[in-house]
Motif scaffolding. Structure first.
Motif, mmCIF file in Angstrom:
data_model
loop_
_atom_site.group_PDB
_atom_site.id
_atom_site.type_symbol
_atom_site.label_atom_id
_atom_site.label_comp_id
_atom_site.label_asym_id
_atom_site.label_seq_id
_atom_site.Cartn_x
_atom_site.Cartn_y
_atom_site.Cartn_z
ATOM 1 N N UNK A 112 -1.805 -13.853 -4.168
ATOM 2 C CA UNK A 112 -0.417 -13.521 -4.447
ATOM 3 C C UNK A 112 -0.230 -12.315 -5.327
ATOM 4 N N UNK A 113 -1.333 -11.752 -5.849
ATOM 5 C CA UNK A 113 -1.211 -10.567 -6.694
ATOM 6 C C UNK A 113 -0.683 -9.394 -5.868
ATOM 7 N N UNK A 114 0.176 -8.598 -6.476
ATOM 8 C CA UNK A 114 0.776 -7.475 -5.751
ATOM 9 C C UNK A 114 -0.063 -6.221 -5.911
ATOM 10 N N UNK A 115 -0.339 -5.552 -4.797
ATOM 11 C CA UNK A 115 -1.063 -4.297 -4.832
ATOM 12 C C UNK A 115 -0.147 -3.177 -5.303
ATOM 13 N N UNK A 116 -0.718 -2.097 -5.840
ATOM 14 C CA UNK A 116 0.118 -0.943 -6.183
ATOM 15 C C UNK A 116 0.821 -0.426 -4.934
ATOM 16 N N UNK A 117 1.960 0.207 -5.121
ATOM 17 C CA UNK A 117 2.700 0.758 -3.988
ATOM 18 C C UNK A 117 1.917 1.895 -3.345
ATOM 19 N N UNK A 118 2.271 2.243 -2.124
ATOM 20 C CA UNK A 118 1.609 3.361 -1.441
ATOM 21 C C UNK A 118 1.738 4.648 -2.246
ATOM 22 N N UNK A 119 2.892 4.847 -2.855
ATOM 23 C CA UNK A 119 3.076 6.071 -3.646
ATOM 24 C C UNK A 119 2.156 6.074 -4.863
ATOM 25 N N UNK A 120 1.995 4.905 -5.482
ATOM 26 C CA UNK A 120 1.092 4.827 -6.635
ATOM 27 C C UNK A 120 -0.346 5.088 -6.213
ATOM 28 N N UNK A 121 -0.742 4.607 -5.044
ATOM 29 C CA UNK A 121 -2.103 4.836 -4.554
ATOM 30 C C UNK A 121 -2.316 6.299 -4.202
ATOM 31 N N UNK A 122 -1.286 6.948 -3.657
ATOM 32 C CA UNK A 122 -1.388 8.377 -3.380
ATOM 33 C C UNK A 122 -1.670 9.143 -4.665
ATOM 34 N N UNK A 123 -0.933 8.781 -5.730
ATOM 35 C CA UNK A 123 -1.127 9.460 -7.019
ATOM 36 C C UNK A 123 -2.490 9.142 -7.623
ATOM 37 N N UNK A 124 -2.920 7.875 -7.529
ATOM 38 C CA UNK A 124 -4.179 7.458 -8.148
ATOM 39 C C UNK A 124 -5.380 8.131 -7.496
ATOM 40 N N UNK A 125 -5.387 8.211 -6.170
ATOM 41 C CA UNK A 125 -6.557 8.721 -5.467
ATOM 42 C C UNK A 125 -6.418 10.182 -5.047
ATOM 43 N N UNK A 126 -5.249 10.763 -5.279
ATOM 44 C CA UNK A 126 -5.045 12.124 -4.826
ATOM 45 C C UNK A 126 -5.117 12.225 -3.320
ATOM 46 N N UNK A 127 -4.700 11.165 -2.657
ATOM 47 C CA UNK A 127 -4.815 11.072 -1.198
ATOM 48 C C UNK A 127 -3.485 11.377 -0.543
ATOM 49 N N UNK A 128 -3.526 11.584 0.753
ATOM 50 C CA UNK A 128 -2.298 11.784 1.516
ATOM 51 C C UNK A 128 -1.707 10.421 1.867
ATOM 52 N N UNK A 129 -0.406 10.357 2.135
ATOM 53 C CA UNK A 129 0.193 9.077 2.560
ATOM 54 C C UNK A 129 -0.473 8.505 3.809
ATOM 55 N N UNK A 130 -0.922 9.399 4.718
ATOM 56 C CA UNK A 130 -1.578 8.913 5.936
ATOM 57 C C UNK A 130 -2.876 8.195 5.592
ATOM 58 N N UNK A 131 -3.648 8.754 4.652
ATOM 59 C CA UNK A 131 -4.907 8.127 4.252
ATOM 60 C C UNK A 131 -4.664 6.763 3.633
ATOM 61 N N UNK A 132 -3.646 6.668 2.785
ATOM 62 C CA UNK A 132 -3.326 5.385 2.156
ATOM 63 C C UNK A 132 -2.901 4.369 3.214
ATOM 64 N N UNK A 133 -2.075 4.797 4.163
ATOM 65 C CA UNK A 133 -1.619 3.873 5.211
ATOM 66 C C UNK A 133 -2.772 3.380 6.069
ATOM 67 N N UNK A 134 -3.748 4.247 6.351
ATOM 68 C CA UNK A 134 -4.921 3.825 7.115
ATOM 69 C C UNK A 134 -5.703 2.761 6.350
ATOM 70 N N UNK A 135 -5.872 2.977 5.053
ATOM 71 C CA UNK A 135 -6.594 1.992 4.244
ATOM 72 C C UNK A 135 -5.865 0.661 4.231
ATOM 73 N N UNK A 136 -4.542 0.709 4.110
ATOM 74 C CA UNK A 136 -3.772 -0.538 4.090
ATOM 75 C C UNK A 136 -3.864 -1.264 5.420
#
Length: 470
Positions: free
Chosen positions: A23-47
């Motif tokens: 039930x723990x909530x993951x960081x938002x896609x935007x937060x993951x983009x900032x954390x990893x310096x990744x593109x939104x597409x890369x984050x969406x693929x991981x999710x």
């Protein structure tokens, strides 16, 4: 970031998930983009990898959460293939309009308006009021609450021309949403193995209901101004069909609207051939630049079976609609509905009646028009600027959708997939055709959430189409 970066991000998130409580909530896609310096597409693929592995679940509008139960292997349901046999209908699957989207995505695929376009305060107050009445504990009549039957009959009678006998409350059957009404009409009036004329393109849910009823679909091409009446006449003669399902007002998906000449001609053809016109007035309350003019208001000899829903204008939580039919057809539909669901919740009927009989209801509809117009025009302007190859031939005078033709040779399904990978969810047009699609289309809902992101949505679609043209 490339494929290796996606794999690294996925691995690190897997490790985090393994140590996190259910039930723990993951960081938002935007937060993951900032954390990893990744593109939104890369984050969406991981999710997508994590969701596909059953480790997390996405709750639209809320976020992504660690699943309470994490399985080591996917469940095996192959045994059901033999148990269920062949599917009963070609379209017996969820529509793309019903799928969930990631919390940060732009969703233009849904068939419903955003909640801020609904009379939310009136709905909440109505539910609270009727919960204190007998409607909360008493069974409703099979045909519906008399007061709600009277309201639907009066709505149609108000636009009936002089000399036409309007429907009465007894002609009205209250149903739990127009989809259930279509299913009953196709079973009771058309029947298994019998032909049914249907516009092409048309509402996917009508095709699903017809095919699951065993009805044989006979497509008739239809566009911004409806079908050619002569073609309707020829199709009735060739097929032997005795019913024609149509959306004369703000059609889904095209937004088309029949002119009076077409309405009059089709009604006369149905009279001459002894056929039914099944009129789906789904967008009656969603007018923008033109008022609805139901064909049923011009019929008093039972040729038109009229369906009107309040689901999209009052609340999707109040699935209340009506079928207006006369003569033996009405009795057959009522019998089918009684066998299918017995009756519609009196609580929902009472709440819907409360909303539409308040003075604020008409005020709401007047205020809704400019809101829909503003959103429609905002999305149109965005497409013209950022995705000019997505042509909207018909600017709808009502309804919820733009019907955009893509360039010839473009794979609409692939455009949908590539758009979704960039954070835009839209619906491919194929599922609105009862026969082969006449071209590549997408349907875009301009009444969706976050209209401020419409220009961004148009840019994403334009980028995808530009890449497809290379």
């Amino acid at each position: 970031m490339g494929q290796d970066s996606t794999a690294r991000m996925t691995a690190e998130l897997r490790a985090w998930i393994a140590a996190a409580p259910p039930g723990a909530q993951l960081p938002s896609n935007r937060a993951l983009v900032a954390r990893y310096g990744a593109s939104p597409v890369t984050v969406q693929k991981a999710m997508r990898h994590l969701i596909g592995a059953g480790l997390v679940e996405s709750r639209p509008g809320v976020g992504t959460f660690v699943r309470a139960v994490r399985t080591a292997r996917p469940a095996e349901y192959g045994w059901q293939t033999a148990a269920l046999g062949a599917p009963p209908a070609r379209v017996s699957m969820l529509s793309s309009t019903q799928r969930s989207v990631a919390p940060d995505a732009i969703g233009l695929h849904s068939g419903y308006p955003a909640s801020d376009l609904l009379p939310e305060r009136a709905v909440r107050a109505a539910i609270a009021r009727v919960a204190r009445t007998n409607a909360a504990v008493v069974r409703s009549p099979v045909a519906g609450m008399p007061e709600l039957q009277e309201w639907f009959a009066h709505e149609l009678a108000m636009v009936a021309p002089a000399g036409v006998t309007p429907p009465t409350a007894r002609d009205v059957l209250i149903i739990s949403g127009s989809q259930s009404g279509l299913s009953s009409i196709f079973r009771a009036v058309v029947g298994p193995g019998q032909p049914l004329l249907i516009e092409s393109p048309t509402y996917w849910g009508a095709m699903l209901a017809a095919e699951q009823a065993g009805v044989t679909l006979v497509p008739v091409p239809s566009g911004a101004f409806g079908p050619d009446p002569d073609e309707v006449d020829r199709a009735l003669e060739r097929s032997g069909a005795r019913a024609f399902y149509a959306q004369p007002t703000f059609a889904n998906p095209t937004g088309g609207r029949w002119p009076s000449s077409t309405s009059d001609a089709v009604l006369e053809i149905c009279r001459r051939r002894g056929a039914f016109l099944i009129e789906d007035d789904w967008a009656h309350d969603l007018a923008i630049d033109a008022d609805p003019r139901p064909i049923a208001a011009h019929d008093d000899d039972g040729h038109v079976i009229y369906v009107r829903s309040l689901t999209k204008s009052v609340s999707p939580a109040l699935r209340v609609a009506a079928v207006i039919a006369r003569g033996p057809a009405r009795e057959r539909i009522l019998t089918d509905r009684a066998a299918e669901s017995m009756y519609v919740s009196g609580l929902l009927q009472s709440a819907a009646l409360d909303v539409v009989t308040q003075p604020a209801w008409r005020s709401h509809l007047r205020a809704l028009r400019p809101q829909l117009r503003s959103r429609r025009d905002l999305l149109l302007d965005g497409l013209r600027e950022h995705a000019p190859t997505a042509h909207v031939d018909t600017v709808p005078a009502g309804g919820l959708n733009l019907w955009a033709r893509l360039p010839d040779g473009v794979d609409a399904a692939e455009v949908v997939r590539q758009s979704e990978a960039r954070g835009l969810t839209i619906a491919a047009g194929d599922e609105w055709f009862p026969a082969e699609p006449s071209g590549p289309y997408v349907r875009l809902n301009y009444s969706s959430e976050a209209p401020a992101r419409f220009p961004e949505a148009a840019r994403i679609l334009g980028e995808v189409l530009a890449e497809a043209a290379d």
